[in-house]
Design a protein around this motif. Structure first.
Motif, PDB file in Angstrom:
ATOM      1  N   ILE A  18       0.917  -1.122   0.031  1.00 45.54           N
ATOM      2  CA  ILE A  18      -0.021  -0.048  -0.192  1.00 45.54           C
ATOM      3  C   ILE A  18       1.068   1.243   0.149  1.00 45.54           C
ATOM      4  CG2 ILE A  18      -1.619   1.325   1.499  1.00 45.54           C
ATOM      5  CD1 ILE A  18      -2.993  -1.111   2.081  1.00 45.54           C
ATOM      6  N   LEU A  19       2.026   1.195   0.892  1.00 48.79           N
ATOM      7  CA  LEU A  19       2.861   2.292   0.826  1.00 48.79           C
ATOM      8  C   LEU A  19       3.140   2.577  -0.630  1.00 48.79           C
ATOM      9  CD1 LEU A  19       4.690   4.480   2.264  1.00 48.79           C
ATOM     10  CD2 LEU A  19       6.366   2.484   2.503  1.00 48.79           C
ATOM     11  N   LEU A  20       3.326   1.746  -1.489  1.00 51.31           N
ATOM     12  CA  LEU A  20       3.870   1.798  -2.769  1.00 51.31           C
ATOM     13  C   LEU A  20       3.011   2.369  -3.736  1.00 51.31           C
ATOM     14  CD1 LEU A  20       6.408  -1.146  -3.192  1.00 51.31           C
ATOM     15  CD2 LEU A  20       6.864   1.058  -2.704  1.00 51.31           C
ATOM     16  N   SER A  21       1.773   2.372  -3.120  1.00 52.45           N
ATOM     17  CA  SER A  21       0.724   2.693  -3.926  1.00 52.45           C
ATOM     18  C   SER A  21       0.101   4.152  -3.771  1.00 52.45           C
ATOM     19  CB  SER A  21      -0.732   1.798  -3.922  1.00 52.45           C
ATOM     20  OG  SER A  21      -0.607   0.499  -3.982  1.00 52.45           O
ATOM     21  N   LEU A  22       1.245   4.802  -2.867  1.00 54.08           N
ATOM     22  CA  LEU A  22       0.701   6.040  -2.711  1.00 54.08           C
ATOM     23  C   LEU A  22       0.574   7.217  -3.572  1.00 54.08           C
ATOM     24  CD1 LEU A  22       3.147   6.696   0.637  1.00 54.08           C
ATOM     25  CD2 LEU A  22       0.654   6.608   0.528  1.00 54.08           C
ATOM     26  N   PRO A  68     -17.675  12.283   3.994  1.00 56.87           N
ATOM     27  CA  PRO A  68     -17.008  12.911   5.069  1.00 56.87           C
ATOM     28  C   PRO A  68     -16.050  11.620   5.781  1.00 56.87           C
ATOM     29  CG  PRO A  68     -19.221  12.556   5.732  1.00 56.87           C
ATOM     30  CD  PRO A  68     -19.377  12.391   4.360  1.00 56.87           C
ATOM     31  N   GLY A  69     -16.457  10.526   5.715  1.00 55.04           N
ATOM     32  CA  GLY A  69     -15.625   9.342   6.341  1.00 55.04           C
ATOM     33  C   GLY A  69     -14.377   8.995   5.720  1.00 55.04           C
ATOM     34  N   ILE A  70     -14.190   9.492   4.711  1.00 57.24           N
ATOM     35  CA  ILE A  70     -12.979   8.929   3.896  1.00 57.24           C
ATOM     36  C   ILE A  70     -11.989   9.955   4.175  1.00 57.24           C
ATOM     37  CG2 ILE A  70     -12.319   8.571   1.498  1.00 57.24           C
ATOM     38  CD1 ILE A  70     -14.071   6.489   2.432  1.00 57.24           C
ATOM     39  N   VAL A  71     -10.672   9.268   4.446  1.00 56.44           N
ATOM     40  CA  VAL A  71      -9.457  10.275   4.566  1.00 56.44           C
ATOM     41  C   VAL A  71      -8.784   9.751   2.901  1.00 56.44           C
ATOM     42  CG1 VAL A  71      -7.048  10.001   5.293  1.00 56.44           C
ATOM     43  CG2 VAL A  71      -8.919   9.673   6.897  1.00 56.44           C
ATOM     44  N   ALA A  72      -8.728   8.665   2.392  1.00 54.60           N
ATOM     45  CA  ALA A  72      -8.069   8.601   1.035  1.00 54.60           C
ATOM     46  C   ALA A  72      -8.617   7.431   0.504  1.00 54.60           C
ATOM     47  CB  ALA A  72      -6.628   8.547   1.473  1.00 54.60           C
ATOM     48  N   LEU A  73      -8.655   7.228  -0.777  1.00 48.28           N
ATOM     49  CA  LEU A  73      -8.699   6.206  -1.446  1.00 48.28           C
ATOM     50  C   LEU A  73      -7.488   5.560  -2.371  1.00 48.28           C
ATOM     51  CD1 LEU A  73     -11.900   7.074  -3.487  1.00 48.28           C
ATOM     52  CD2 LEU A  73     -11.839   5.743  -1.239  1.00 48.28           C
ATOM     53  N   ILE A  74      -7.242   4.330  -2.225  1.00 51.46           N
ATOM     54  CA  ILE A  74      -6.214   3.747  -2.775  1.00 51.46           C
ATOM     55  C   ILE A  74      -6.558   2.567  -3.878  1.00 51.46           C
ATOM     56  CG2 ILE A  74      -4.067   2.463  -2.380  1.00 51.46           C
ATOM     57  CD1 ILE A  74      -4.118   3.385   0.709  1.00 51.46           C
ATOM     58  N   GLU A  75      -6.329   2.590  -4.867  1.00 54.46           N
ATOM     59  CA  GLU A  75      -6.679   1.410  -6.015  1.00 54.46           C
ATOM     60  C   GLU A  75      -5.885   0.195  -5.340  1.00 54.46           C
ATOM     61  OE1 GLU A  75      -6.540   0.218 -10.711  1.00 54.46           O
ATOM     62  OE2 GLU A  75      -5.511   2.067 -10.120  1.00 54.46           O
ATOM     63  N   ASP A  76      -6.959  -0.827  -5.163  1.00 61.98           N
ATOM     64  CA  ASP A  76      -6.467  -2.019  -4.835  1.00 61.98           C
ATOM     65  C   ASP A  76      -6.313  -2.989  -6.177  1.00 61.98           C
ATOM     66  OD1 ASP A  76      -6.479  -4.282  -3.640  1.00 61.98           O
ATOM     67  OD2 ASP A  76      -8.430  -4.525  -3.164  1.00 61.98           O
ATOM     68  N   ARG A  77      -4.984  -3.185  -6.354  1.00 62.05           N
ATOM     69  CA  ARG A  77      -4.355  -3.617  -7.367  1.00 62.05           C
ATOM     70  C   ARG A  77      -3.385  -4.631  -7.243  1.00 62.05           C
ATOM     71  NH1 ARG A  77      -0.003  -0.736  -9.097  1.00 62.05           N
ATOM     72  NH2 ARG A  77      -0.254   1.561  -8.335  1.00 62.05           N
ATOM     73  N   PRO A  78      -3.173  -5.513  -8.053  1.00 63.68           N
ATOM     74  CA  PRO A  78      -2.011  -6.463  -7.582  1.00 63.68           C
ATOM     75  C   PRO A  78      -0.900  -5.857  -8.277  1.00 63.68           C
ATOM     76  CG  PRO A  78      -3.324  -7.385  -9.468  1.00 63.68           C
ATOM     77  CD  PRO A  78      -4.152  -6.285  -8.863  1.00 63.68           C
ATOM     78  N   ILE A  79       0.088  -5.854  -7.601  1.00 63.69           N
ATOM     79  CA  ILE A  79       1.504  -5.484  -8.067  1.00 63.69           C
ATOM     80  C   ILE A  79       2.465  -6.638  -8.464  1.00 63.69           C
ATOM     81  CG2 ILE A  79       3.777  -4.169  -7.386  1.00 63.69           C
ATOM     82  CD1 ILE A  79       2.185  -2.978  -5.351  1.00 63.69           C
ATOM     83  N   PRO A  80       2.647  -6.747  -9.762  1.00 63.03           N
ATOM     84  CA  PRO A  80       3.114  -8.099 -10.260  1.00 63.03           C
ATOM     85  C   PRO A  80       4.693  -7.898 -10.059  1.00 63.03           C
ATOM     86  CG  PRO A  80       2.503  -6.539 -12.130  1.00 63.03           C
ATOM     87  CD  PRO A  80       2.005  -5.873 -10.787  1.00 63.03           C
ATOM     88  N   ILE A  87      11.807  -5.871  -5.855  1.00 66.03           N
ATOM     89  CA  ILE A  87      10.674  -6.329  -6.440  1.00 66.03           C
ATOM     90  C   ILE A  87       9.621  -5.350  -5.982  1.00 66.03           C
ATOM     91  CG2 ILE A  87       9.206  -8.156  -6.306  1.00 66.03           C
ATOM     92  CD1 ILE A  87      11.362  -9.985  -5.638  1.00 66.03           C
ATOM     93  N   VAL A  88       9.517  -4.787  -4.962  1.00 67.71           N
ATOM     94  CA  VAL A  88       8.226  -3.893  -4.719  1.00 67.71           C
ATOM     95  C   VAL A  88       8.549  -2.608  -4.899  1.00 67.71           C
ATOM     96  CG1 VAL A  88       7.589  -5.631  -2.957  1.00 67.71           C
ATOM     97  CG2 VAL A  88       8.849  -3.565  -2.195  1.00 67.71           C
ATOM     98  N   GLY A  89       9.726  -2.328  -5.387  1.00 71.99           N
ATOM     99  CA  GLY A  89      10.182  -0.861  -5.709  1.00 71.99           C
ATOM    100  C   GLY A  89      10.397   0.034  -4.616  1.00 71.99           C
TER     101      GLY A  89
END
Length: 200
Positions: free
Chosen positions: A15-19, A133-145, A169-171
Motif C-alpha cells: 500500500i505504501l508503494l501505491s501512494l 466525510p468518513g473517507i481520508v483517502a482512496l487507494i486503488e486495490d490492484r495487484p503489483i506484479p 521487487i516491490v520498488g
C-alpha cells in the motif's frame, strides 16, 4: 470471552508503494485517475481509508493486551477494548456505505481492526465516495506484479524470490527516492501457509 487475540494494525508495504494512486477526498487531479480507471473498466477496486475518530487511542487500547492471561477482569478489559475499536470502525463503515446508497458498488471486505474498507466501485460511486466525510483517502486495490526479470526466474509456485530480493521487487528504492520512508505506517505480513520442505 476471548483468550487469544490477533490484531492486525495496518496494511502491507504494498500500500505504501501505491501512494501515488492515493486520492485524498476532494483532490480532483488524483481523483481523476481512479475515475478514469472506473470508466475504462466499468469499475475500480479500492481500499477506502476511513476517518475514525480516536482511532489511535482505540487501537493502542486494544493492542496493549496479550494472550495467555486468564484473569477474568483482564479478559473483560481486553474484550471491551476490542469491542470499542470494532464499533468505532463499524460505525464509520456504515456511514460510508450509507453515503453510497443507490450507487453501483460492492463490498469486497470489511475490517474490524483496520480503519479500512475494500470496495468495487462504478464511476458514479467513485465520484460519490470522494465526497464522503468518513473517507481520508482512496487507494486503488490492484495487484503489483513481479517485474519481468523476476517472473522469468519463477519455475513453480514455491520458488518465488527470497526476502532479501523483496526491496527491488516491490520498488522500495523508488519509493524511498520519492521521500516515502514508511514512518507512521505499520506493516502486517499475511502469510498463506508453510512449505515444510523449504531449504531454510
Amino acid at each position: 470471552m476471548k483468550t487469544q487475540r490477533t490484531v492486525i494494525t495496518i496494511l502491507s508495504f504494498a500500500i505504501l508503494l501505491s501512494l501515488p494512486a492515493i486520492v485524498a477526498a476532494g483532490q480532483g487531479e488524483k481523483y481523476a485517475d481512479l475515475l478514469q480507471t472506473a470508466r475504462e473498466k466499468g469499475f475500480v477496486r479500492v481500499i477506502a481509508c476511513l476517518e475514525v475518530p480516536g482511532i489511535d487511542a482505540l487501537t493502542k487500547a486494544s493492542n496493549r493486551f496479550v494472550t495467555g492471561i486468564t484473569d477474568a477482569a483482564y479478559l473483560q478489559s481486553a474484550y471491551t477494548a476490542d469491542l470499542n475499536l470494532e464499533k468505532a470502525i463499524g460505525s464509520v463503515t456504515d456511514q460510508v456505505l450509507q453515503h453510497l446508497n443507490g450507487r453501483d458498488y460492492s463490498v469486497n471486505h470489511t475490517f474490524s481492526t483496520l480503519p479500512c474498507l475494500a470496495l468495487t466501485l462504478s464511476p458514479e460511486a467513485v465520484s460519490r465516495l470522494t465526497d464522503s466525510p468518513g473517507i481520508v483517502a482512496l487507494i486503488e486495490d490492484r495487484p503489483i506484479p513481479l517485474s519481468e526479470s523476476w517472473t522469468n526466474h519463477v519455475k513453480d509456485k514455491i520458488s518465488y524470490p527470497q526476502l532479501q530480493q523483496s526491496t527491488e521487487i516491490v520498488g522500495a528504492k523508488e519509493a524511498w527516492n520519492l521521500g516515502y520512508t514508511g514512518k507512521g505506517w505499520f506493516v502486517a505480513i499475511l502469510d498463506t501457509g508453510i512449505y515444510k520442505a523449504h531449504e531454510f
